[in-house]
Design an enzyme around this catalytic site. Sequence first.
Site, PDB file in Angstrom:
ATOM      1  N   SER A   1     -46.744  87.599  49.375  1.00 53.39           N
ATOM      2  CA  SER A   1     -46.618  88.932  48.789  1.00 53.39           C
ATOM      3  C   SER A   1     -45.147  89.284  48.710  1.00 53.39           C
ATOM      4  O   SER A   1     -44.317  88.707  49.407  1.00 53.39           O
ATOM      5  CB  SER A   1     -47.355  89.972  49.643  1.00 53.39           C
ATOM      6  OG  SER A   1     -46.725  90.102  50.906  1.00 53.39           O
ATOM      7  N   LYS A   2     -44.807  90.240  47.843  1.00 48.99           N
ATOM      8  CA  LYS A   2     -43.412  90.651  47.704  1.00 48.99           C
ATOM      9  C   LYS A   2     -42.888  91.260  48.994  1.00 48.99           C
ATOM     10  O   LYS A   2     -41.687  91.217  49.269  1.00 48.99           O
ATOM     11  CB  LYS A   2     -43.282  91.648  46.552  1.00 48.99           C
ATOM     12  CG  LYS A   2     -43.576  91.038  45.186  1.00 48.99           C
ATOM     13  CD  LYS A   2     -43.486  92.069  44.083  1.00 48.99           C
ATOM     14  CE  LYS A   2     -43.845  91.447  42.738  1.00 48.99           C
ATOM     15  NZ  LYS A   2     -43.808  92.437  41.647  1.00 48.99           N
ATOM     16  N   ARG A   3     -43.781  91.838  49.806  1.00 52.37           N
ATOM     17  CA  ARG A   3     -43.356  92.445  51.063  1.00 52.37           C
ATOM     18  C   ARG A   3     -42.947  91.382  52.072  1.00 52.37           C
ATOM     19  O   ARG A   3     -41.976  91.536  52.801  1.00 52.37           O
ATOM     20  CB  ARG A   3     -44.497  93.306  51.629  1.00 52.37           C
ATOM     21  CG  ARG A   3     -44.151  94.019  52.924  1.00 52.37           C
ATOM     22  CD  ARG A   3     -45.301  94.905  53.360  1.00 52.37           C
ATOM     23  NE  ARG A   3     -46.518  94.138  53.555  1.00 52.37           N
ATOM     24  CZ  ARG A   3     -46.811  93.490  54.675  1.00 52.37           C
ATOM     25  NH1 ARG A   3     -45.978  93.507  55.693  1.00 52.37           N
ATOM     26  NH2 ARG A   3     -47.954  92.832  54.795  1.00 52.37           N
TER      27      ARG A   3
END
Length: 461
Positions: free
Chosen positions: A230-232
């Site tokens: 995920s981008k996080r």
Amino acid sequence: MSLFNLAWARRTKGEFVLRIEDTDRARYVADSEQQIFETLRWLNLVWDEGPDVGGPSAPYRQSERLGTYQPFVDELIGSGHAYHCWCSPERLAEMRAQQQASKQANTGYDRLCHGMTREERAALPGFSETPVVRMFIPDDVDTTFTDLIRGEVAAPVPDDQVILKTDGFPTYHLAVVVDDHLMGITHVVRGEEWISSTPKHVLLYRWLGWDVPAFAHMPLLRNTDKSKISKRKNPAARLLWFREQGYLPEALVNFLQLLGYAGDDEGEVQAFDDFVAQFDWAKVNTVGPVFDLDKLNWLNGHYIRSLAPAELAERIVEHLRFTGVEVPEAHVETLRAATPLIQERLVLLSEALEKVQFLLTPDAELAFDADSVAKLPENADEILDASLSALEAAPAWDADTIQGVLRQRLVDELGIKPKFAFGPARVGVTGSRVSPPLFESMEILGRGSSLARLRALRAQL
């Protein structure tokens, strides 16, 4: 997904269609469409039809096709496969809270509005003036479907999915079914997180009397801890990150091919055209592969070394300008000359500038690394004096001549071991003990700059 969509389209001599699915206005980002265009073109994943190139099924933005969906919504309501729902957001939130509190096994919309007229529903609490439209999904519905990668798949029975929102925009579920049918889409390739939604789409196709396309659900990439990328958690989830870091598009495409495909034993380096020629859905991985950045780095280094130096130099300049670094034309010529010196040592294009920065720095601004100076031999001043004398008398200024005169004076005449003989000159010319090949660097710098830098280090000593 675009990579495998394009591979199948090319394998079967079909058309690769790019459609912008922008019906979720709450998540709409103004420049995201342009980023999609630029990133796919950078990867050379070029579409046959799309918003910017047109095609027989235009328009290719769902927000420009809003008039397309309402007749099919009306048809579904008329056939009893869909109904209006006037429940307010507050009422729906309360319903979900009660379901969770009672640990209800099957959660979802409770069908309060099904079978009611507007007037009947308005008489009850939690009424909203503007309704949504929901699918009416039978409790005994068959949710199995065939997946090109996974075979027969059975998904959970879905609840009554919203297909038209209060703002008049269709949800993803209705829009993709209508658009895929009208655009003649034969194969739908997407991530495995959409498996649970596919039965809804199959039902819509059947209710509207349309042929169901083939589905292929790709495995999701995982971090090294096996969690979903995920981008996080991982900036690599954003494709633009790879371009910013200095990866070559052909290396990234090759890497993604390896991640998603358990093909024939063709080795790890494989051009896209070769991948297309032997593509088979049955060989796509079903288990989410781990994103191994070390392997991508190895591949990128391989592709960098396979480029002609002139082409690599252009890629370096393009990367620098893409990341906002100003590259004057004089520096471009220097970078072209220096690229063969650093090509074998590069893993990323972003590493190039640091390795050749000394060549682009004015002589008076070159800083000598303190640690490198401290590790010079005790007689570094004498070595520099002898080096300057030999270089000032050099009959020409090319790498072979520079090496020849320094070796003759320092090694042959003064008896200094080579590992000590050239260190002072390296620090003087480049500012550091670690640098590209010394003599070639001095040739690029020229006699005047090379001698000026050696004199500056000698003065500092």
